[in-house]
Design a protein around this motif. Sequence first.
Motif, short mmCIF file in Angstrom:
data_model
loop_
_atom_site.label_atom_id
_atom_site.label_comp_id
_atom_site.label_asym_id
_atom_site.label_seq_id
_atom_site.Cartn_x
_atom_site.Cartn_y
_atom_site.Cartn_z
N LEU A 173 0.87 -1.18 0.00
CA LEU A 173 0.00 0.00 0.00
C LEU A 173 0.90 1.22 0.00
O LEU A 173 1.87 1.29 0.77
N GLY A 174 0.60 2.17 -0.87
CA GLY A 174 1.46 3.35 -1.00
C GLY A 174 0.72 4.64 -0.72
O GLY A 174 -0.48 4.75 -0.94
N GLY A 175 1.46 5.61 -0.25
CA GLY A 175 0.94 6.93 0.02
C GLY A 175 2.09 7.79 0.47
O GLY A 175 3.18 7.76 -0.11
N GLU A 176 1.89 8.58 1.51
CA GLU A 176 3.01 9.35 2.07
C GLU A 176 4.11 8.40 2.54
O GLU A 176 5.30 8.68 2.41
N HIS A 177 3.71 7.26 3.10
CA HIS A 177 4.63 6.18 3.44
C HIS A 177 4.17 4.92 2.72
O HIS A 177 2.99 4.76 2.41
N TRP A 178 5.11 4.01 2.49
CA TRP A 178 4.78 2.74 1.85
C TRP A 178 4.78 1.63 2.88
O TRP A 178 5.61 1.62 3.78
N TYR A 179 3.82 0.72 2.73
CA TYR A 179 3.62 -0.36 3.68
C TYR A 179 3.64 -1.71 2.96
O TYR A 179 3.12 -1.84 1.85
N LEU A 180 4.24 -2.69 3.60
CA LEU A 180 4.07 -4.08 3.22
C LEU A 180 2.85 -4.60 3.97
O LEU A 180 2.78 -4.50 5.19
N ILE A 181 1.88 -5.12 3.24
CA ILE A 181 0.69 -5.71 3.86
C ILE A 181 0.89 -7.21 3.92
O ILE A 181 1.27 -7.84 2.92
N GLY A 182 0.67 -7.78 5.09
CA GLY A 182 0.86 -9.21 5.22
C GLY A 182 0.08 -9.78 6.40
O GLY A 182 -0.38 -9.04 7.28
N TRP A 183 -0.07 -11.09 6.37
CA TRP A 183 -0.70 -11.79 7.50
C TRP A 183 0.38 -12.04 8.54
O TRP A 183 1.33 -12.77 8.31
N CYS A 184 0.24 -11.38 9.69
CA CYS A 184 1.21 -11.50 10.77
C CYS A 184 0.83 -12.70 11.64
O CYS A 184 -0.25 -12.72 12.24
N ARG A 185 1.71 -13.69 11.71
CA ARG A 185 1.41 -14.88 12.50
C ARG A 185 1.48 -14.60 14.00
O ARG A 185 0.83 -15.29 14.79
N LEU A 186 2.24 -13.57 14.39
CA LEU A 186 2.29 -13.21 15.81
C LEU A 186 0.95 -12.65 16.26
O LEU A 186 0.46 -12.97 17.34
N ARG A 187 0.33 -11.78 15.43
CA ARG A 187 -0.94 -11.16 15.79
C ARG A 187 -2.15 -11.92 15.24
O ARG A 187 -3.29 -11.59 15.57
N ALA A 188 -1.90 -12.92 14.40
CA ALA A 188 -2.98 -13.69 13.77
C ALA A 188 -3.98 -12.77 13.08
O ALA A 188 -5.21 -12.92 13.22
#
Length: 242
Positions: A173-188
């Motif tokens: 996801l992009g904008g002012e900052h860029w993010y990697l979107i993913g399924w976090c196994r720690l947070r489920a």
Amino acid sequence: MNRTDRLYALVEELRAASPRPRSARWLAGRFDVSTRTIERDLGALQQAGVPLYAEPGRSGGYVLDKQHTLPPLAITPAEATALAVGLHALSGTPFAADARSALHKVLAVMPPRERRAADELAGRVRLAASPRPPAGLPHAVREALSTRRLLRLRYADAQGTTTDRTVEPLGFLGGEHWYLIGWCRLRAAVRGFRLDRIREAEALAETPPPRPVDLAALDTLGREFVALDALVNTDRGLSPKA
């Protein structure tokens, strides 16, 4: 022949000869320059992303991989300059390095006259420098996303606290900052990881099964997003995908 014309002519000579090799000595005679000059030119083309490789042996030389090159392009100087402007806008995104490589490949196959005109036009354009250095994209993140492999991240939150995460990468996801979107196994759960807060990244061997997640439904950044494929299809006069 100036260097820009010679670089273009070198690519076309090797393209025409492929898959037969051309030695640096043969090319030096063809363009009436020294072998050292040809080797320097070939090195510059390789650094620009032109897929040249050397075949060893008495009958060896340099070969151009036709399957990974573009033919001469009917691209205007204004279009080439627009690509360079777009490249500047990509600074700080996950695609900055790939865009720079793609631009170099396009410029390498432009006819010499149009390339000189593009260089002249680009010299009359000035862009504001970014106020902050771009965040680099770890190679492991790019590799894991393209091959759908599991990622191990060391990630820092807004307070600077670091945690180790195992993440199934889903997209960007992009904008002012860029993010990697993913399924976090720690947070489920699905999480967004700001690229400039990723301290370490390692692509693991595991390939997790596909996880159906609608990126359009995410509100990670609290704003609306437009799918890149929809933009591309709309620009081509096609209907965006549903």
